[in-house]
Design a protein around this motif. Structure first.
Motif, PDB file in Angstrom:
ATOM      1  N   ALA A 134       5.793  13.177   5.819  1.00  0.00           N
ATOM      2  CA  ALA A 134       6.400  11.968   6.398  1.00  0.00           C
ATOM      3  C   ALA A 134       7.469  11.453   5.442  1.00  0.00           C
ATOM      4  N   GLU A 135       8.501  10.802   5.992  1.00  0.00           N
ATOM      5  CA  GLU A 135       9.548  10.230   5.148  1.00  0.00           C
ATOM      6  C   GLU A 135       8.947   9.106   4.299  1.00  0.00           C
ATOM      7  N   VAL A 136       9.536   8.879   3.127  1.00  0.00           N
ATOM      8  CA  VAL A 136       8.969   7.887   2.196  1.00  0.00           C
ATOM      9  C   VAL A 136       8.819   6.494   2.843  1.00  0.00           C
ATOM     10  N   PRO A 137       9.831   5.979   3.585  1.00  0.00           N
ATOM     11  CA  PRO A 137       9.626   4.651   4.193  1.00  0.00           C
ATOM     12  C   PRO A 137       8.414   4.598   5.125  1.00  0.00           C
ATOM     13  N   GLU A 138       8.144   5.729   5.825  1.00  0.00           N
ATOM     14  CA  GLU A 138       6.965   5.777   6.712  1.00  0.00           C
ATOM     15  C   GLU A 138       5.679   5.687   5.879  1.00  0.00           C
ATOM     16  N   ILE A 139       5.684   6.376   4.739  1.00  0.00           N
ATOM     17  CA  ILE A 139       4.490   6.359   3.886  1.00  0.00           C
ATOM     18  C   ILE A 139       4.290   4.939   3.340  1.00  0.00           C
ATOM     19  N   VAL A 140       5.401   4.313   2.932  1.00  0.00           N
ATOM     20  CA  VAL A 140       5.303   2.939   2.398  1.00  0.00           C
ATOM     21  C   VAL A 140       4.764   2.004   3.472  1.00  0.00           C
ATOM     22  N   GLU A 141       5.259   2.175   4.691  1.00  0.00           N
ATOM     23  CA  GLU A 141       4.792   1.310   5.781  1.00  0.00           C
ATOM     24  C   GLU A 141       3.289   1.505   6.003  1.00  0.00           C
ATOM     25  N   ALA A 142       2.855   2.767   5.960  1.00  0.00           N
ATOM     26  CA  ALA A 142       1.427   3.057   6.151  1.00  0.00           C
ATOM     27  C   ALA A 142       0.608   2.426   5.024  1.00  0.00           C
ATOM     28  N   VAL A 143       1.146   2.496   3.806  1.00  0.00           N
ATOM     29  CA  VAL A 143       0.456   1.889   2.657  1.00  0.00           C
ATOM     30  C   VAL A 143       0.332   0.386   2.888  1.00  0.00           C
ATOM     31  N   MET A 144       1.446  -0.243   3.280  1.00  0.00           N
ATOM     32  CA  MET A 144       1.425  -1.694   3.438  1.00  0.00           C
ATOM     33  C   MET A 144       0.463  -2.094   4.546  1.00  0.00           C
ATOM     34  N   SER A 145       0.420  -1.333   5.624  1.00  0.00           N
ATOM     35  CA  SER A 145      -0.471  -1.762   6.690  1.00  0.00           C
ATOM     36  C   SER A 145      -1.931  -1.546   6.291  1.00  0.00           C
ATOM     37  N   LEU A 146      -2.193  -0.542   5.443  1.00  0.00           N
ATOM     38  CA  LEU A 146      -3.577  -0.373   4.965  1.00  0.00           C
ATOM     39  C   LEU A 146      -3.974  -1.504   4.022  1.00  0.00           C
ATOM     40  N   LEU A 147      -2.983  -1.986   3.290  1.00  0.00           N
ATOM     41  CA  LEU A 147      -3.284  -3.049   2.325  1.00  0.00           C
ATOM     42  C   LEU A 147      -3.242  -4.430   2.964  1.00  0.00           C
ATOM     43  N   ALA A 148      -2.782  -4.480   4.217  1.00  0.00           N
ATOM     44  CA  ALA A 148      -2.492  -5.793   4.817  1.00  0.00           C
ATOM     45  C   ALA A 148      -3.736  -6.617   5.110  1.00  0.00           C
ATOM     46  N   ARG A 192       2.096  -7.615  -0.774  1.00  0.00           N
ATOM     47  CA  ARG A 192       0.875  -6.918  -1.194  1.00  0.00           C
ATOM     48  C   ARG A 192      -0.367  -7.684  -0.767  1.00  0.00           C
ATOM     49  N   LEU A 193      -0.254  -9.018  -0.723  1.00  0.00           N
ATOM     50  CA  LEU A 193      -1.401  -9.822  -0.294  1.00  0.00           C
ATOM     51  C   LEU A 193      -1.464  -9.952   1.231  1.00  0.00           C
ATOM     52  N   GLY A 194      -0.588  -9.223   1.924  1.00  0.00           N
ATOM     53  CA  GLY A 194      -0.711  -9.141   3.379  1.00  0.00           C
ATOM     54  C   GLY A 194       0.288  -9.969   4.158  1.00  0.00           C
ATOM     55  N   ALA A 195       1.140 -10.774   3.468  1.00  0.00           N
ATOM     56  CA  ALA A 195       2.100 -11.607   4.203  1.00  0.00           C
ATOM     57  C   ALA A 195       3.194 -10.732   4.806  1.00  0.00           C
ATOM     58  N   GLU A 196       3.763 -11.258   5.895  1.00  0.00           N
ATOM     59  CA  GLU A 196       4.924 -10.581   6.505  1.00  0.00           C
ATOM     60  C   GLU A 196       6.146 -11.233   5.851  1.00  0.00           C
ATOM     61  N   VAL A 197       6.813 -10.482   4.991  1.00  0.00           N
ATOM     62  CA  VAL A 197       7.821 -11.092   4.118  1.00  0.00           C
ATOM     63  C   VAL A 197       9.244 -10.703   4.528  1.00  0.00           C
TER      64      VAL A 197
END
Ligand code: C5P
Length: 364
Positions: A134-148, A192-197
């Motif tokens: 997966a492209e890096v932005p997709e991986i980052v998005e997946a990381v953020m949603s797991l941490l959300a 990182r704490l889950g806010a939509e920034v």
């Protein structure tokens, strides 16, 4: 903070040194290295994190994970962790389609391991099909949603960062020395704490923070418009060094230096105060508005007065030293003030975001 483990196979593609240069941390490679064990230990390495990402996840490594093999540091850490795991498979399309790999993928999924990708397209061997990481932005998005799942989940935040550029003519401008480091670190921490920034940033030379929507602007007026367009927000943190003034008129052509003619006089006009505007935004006002006061003298007095004058909830007083990696702040709230020690800007961001989360945690 990102800690990387590089497998023996991975070392054939990238050196641990190169990975370490990117993470800014030492890289772990060897399960049986005494130094590694003394410094951190593989069990702590596996537990002392919010999330484990396996990227790229080869067919071989996914098989090891699925079977619970623990023959090297990476697979041992994965067997020893109870943190969320995300895999980003990357392999030949036939290997991906093989029933063995698919069975391993299914068994990992059944255990709650998240998977991003693989994408479809040209592969390393000149073939094409599903197997591209997966492209890096997709991986980052997946990381953020797991941490959300963090304490600020469901909260919207707008953060301003960096300097503003106010044009004089097509080639000249009034700018300032803000690096954007503090504002960017705060945006990253709130995300990182889950806010939509939404991060509204003036021109900076640093990378976008992970997991934030970034709106790039140049002038104070553009910054104000972008901030208002990003709302309504629950949290606003104004860390940008907004130019107080802009030239009243902007010359459409480059102003010429004519020998014997006196230097031009610039007439300046006041810029909108974004922090004061947000603080007085009526029903749309963010519940928590935080400002920064960078002062060269009478810091604490000036900052307390500024908090009252601008109408924000919290003011962080700091010395006007732009570009440094550290910051010594005094947090001024309606309940009083507290001095924080000299900290790395990322640590200031961490503390501030934790304080913000506590405010929202108090809500029934
Ligand atoms: O008045 P001063 O520039 O010292 O105030 C600093 C605080 O106000 C910072 O939080 C800064 O982001 C914010 N500010 C603003 N718009 C301006 C000037 C400052 O949001 N035009």
């Amino acid at each position: 903070m990102v800690r990387a483990i590089v497998t023996a196979a991975g070392e054939r593609f990238v050196t641990p040194l190169a990975v370490s240069a990117l993470t800014g941390e030492r890289v772990f490679t060897d399960l049986f290295s005494l130094t590694d064990e003394q410094e951190i230990g593989h069990i702590r390495l596996a537990q002392d994190c919010d999330l484990v990402v396996v990227a790229p996840a080869s067919a071989d490594f996914m098989a090891k994970m699925a079977l619970g093999l623990a023959g090297d540091l990476a697979s041992t850490a994965l067997l020893a962790t109870d943190r969320p795991i995300l895999v980003a498979p990357a392999m030949n399309h036939r290997m991906w389609a093989h029933p063995a790999t698919q069975a391993h993928r299914a068994s990992l999924a059944a255990r709650g391991v998240a998977c991003v990708g693989p994408g479809t397209g040209p592969l390393a061997e000149g073939e094409s099909g599903p197997g591209r990481m997966a492209e890096v932005p997709e991986i980052v998005e997946a990381v953020m949603s797991l941490l959300a799942g963090g304490p600020l989940r469901g909260r919207r935040a707008v953060v301003t960062s960096g300097p503003t550029f106010e044009p004089i003519d097509p080639v000249r401008m009034i700018a300032n020395r803000s690096s954007g480091r503090q504002g960017h670190a705060i945006a990253a921490e709130l995300a990182r704490l889950g806010a939509e920034v939404t991060l509204v940033s003036g021109p900076v030379a640093i990378a976008d923070p992970m997991g934030c929507r970034v709106v790039r602007v140049e002038t104070a007026c553009q910054m104000r418009d972008a901030v208002l367009a990003a709302g309504p927000a629950d949290i606003a943190v104004c860390a940008a060094a907004v130019g107080d003034w802009r030239p009243e008129t902007v010359s459409e052509r480059k102003m010429k230096k004519v020998p014997g003619v006196a230097a031009p006089v610039l007439t300046l006009t006041q810029n909108p105060d974004i922090l004061a505007t947000l603080s007085a935004a009526g029903p749309e006002r963010p519940r928590l508005v935080v400002g920064f006061a960078a002062e060269t003298d009478h810091r604490d007095d000036n900052a307390a007065k500024k908090r009252a004058a601008k109408g924000c909830d919290w003011m962080l007083a700091n010395d006007a030293v732009f570009g440094a990696p550290t910051n010594q702040v005094r947090l001024i709230t309606a309940d009083g003030a507290e001095d924080w020690p000299l900290l790395d800007k990322t640590e200031v961001a961490r503390r501030l975001a934790a304080r913000i989360a506590a405010v929202f945690g108090e809500t029934p």
